[in-house]
Design an enzyme around this catalytic site. Structure first.
Site: not given
Ligand code: F6P
Length: 322
Positions: A15, A27, A76, A109, A128, A130, A132, A174, A189, A218
């Protein structure tokens, strides 16, 4: 492995994330500064397998430092998961006499990169939204995506307040709740649902009711995509509480936009560090942000373990939204 490194490749994979271009620029330019020839590989491993490789110049990365997405494009690649695909990728690198490869992407990756390490020097740059990836406190794109969520939620709160509604806002990540947690804390939130920690809809319902009794009509509930469907959660809460609910799925807008200052600087520092790692002839490494410094770290940590959620921040969020 070559005794003197002269030619390096760089690709973006998985992504896209804001800041990937800034990392690429660093780079390319730092590589050229040190006398290397730098080759850009289009469309991630897909492009590598099909030989989409072109030499980059200082000018080819002009005006991209603050541009979202990736000028190299990304993909991907299912083929890269096969041994045949990995061999084709390695053959292409050898054909171009590339000594080292920089992969800007997520843990999937990096796993792909590791399969090439038997024939080439490998360095990963964590990119990324995420956040993560184990072994680094931050990944490129996370800060920008979080700010995008905060901006969206503050707009949603305006309409939620006006109509006295409960909004369920689904965010990306994800199977990692970092975007939800960070954005949820920042925009106050009322509930944050993440995949790492089980939640109880009855408790959330009770919280909604307590708020209602105090005159608060709300609410914003942030759901990380891995924690369940916002539509199902919204329907469950509507039937339990009787409150009007609406669903917003923020989706891919979280991946776009100019990188924040933090992401642009992190990307530049990580891109520069990747070149230093290459020149030091280290392999199977990634750039990592640890204790406010960009360091070289073993690549296997990134895909060998799961990044833990910041539990104390999660507990604090609950204490602040009683
Ligand atoms: O890893 C980045 C991400 O945006 C995740 O948060 C999400 O689940 C996924 O990629 C979505 O992937 P795609 O763009 O392939 O639907």
């Amino acid at each position: 492995m070559a005794s003197e490194i002269k030619r390096i490749g760089v690709l973006t994979s998985g992504g896209d994330a804001p800041g990937m271009n800034a990392a690429l620029r660093a780079v390319v330019r730092k590589g050229i500064f040190h006398g290397l020839k730098v080759f850009g590989i289009s469309r991630g491993y897909e492009g590598l397998i099909h030989g989409e490789i072109e030499e980059m110049s200082i000018g080819s990365v002009a005006d991209i430092v603050l541009r979202g997405g990736t000028i190299l494009k990304t993909a991907r690649s299912a083929e890269m998961m096969t041994e045949a695909g990995q061999q084709k990728a390695l053959d292409q690198l050898h054909k171009q006499q590339i000594d080292a490869l920089v992969v800007i992407g997520g843990d999937g990756s990096f796993r792909g990169a590791q399969t090439l390490a038997k024939g080439i020097q490998i360095v990963g740059i964590p990119g990324t939204i995420d956040n993560d990836i184990a072994g680094t406190d931050l990944t490129i794109g996370f800060d920008t995506a979080t700010n995008t969520v905060i901006d969206a939620v503050s707009k949603i709160r305006d309409t939620a307040t006006s109509h006295e509604r409960t909004f369920i806002v689904e965010v990306m990540g994800r199977d990692c709740g970092n975007i939800a947690l960070q954005a949820g804390i920042a925009c106050g939130a009322e509930s944050i649902l993440v995949p790492e920690i089980p939640y109880d809809l009855d408790e959330i319902n009770e919280k909604l009711k307590r708020g209602h009794q105090r005159g608060k009509n709300h609410s914003i509930i942030i759901v990380s995509e891995g924690a369940g469907s916002a539509y199902k959660i919204g329907e469950e809460l509507r039937s339990r509480s009787g409150f009007e609910t609406r669903i917003t799925i923020l989706g891919h807008l979280q991946r776009g936009g100019n990188p924040s200052a933090q992401d642009a600087v992190l990307a530049a520092a990580m891109g520069g560090k990747a070149i230093e790692i290459i020149l030091a002839k280290e392999t199977n490494r990634m750039t990592a942000y640890v204790n406010q410094a960009v360091i070289s770290s073993p690549l296997e940590v990134a895909y060998g373990m799961r990044r833990p959620l910041n539990r104390s921040l999660y507990d604090l969020a609950n204490q602040l939204s009683i």
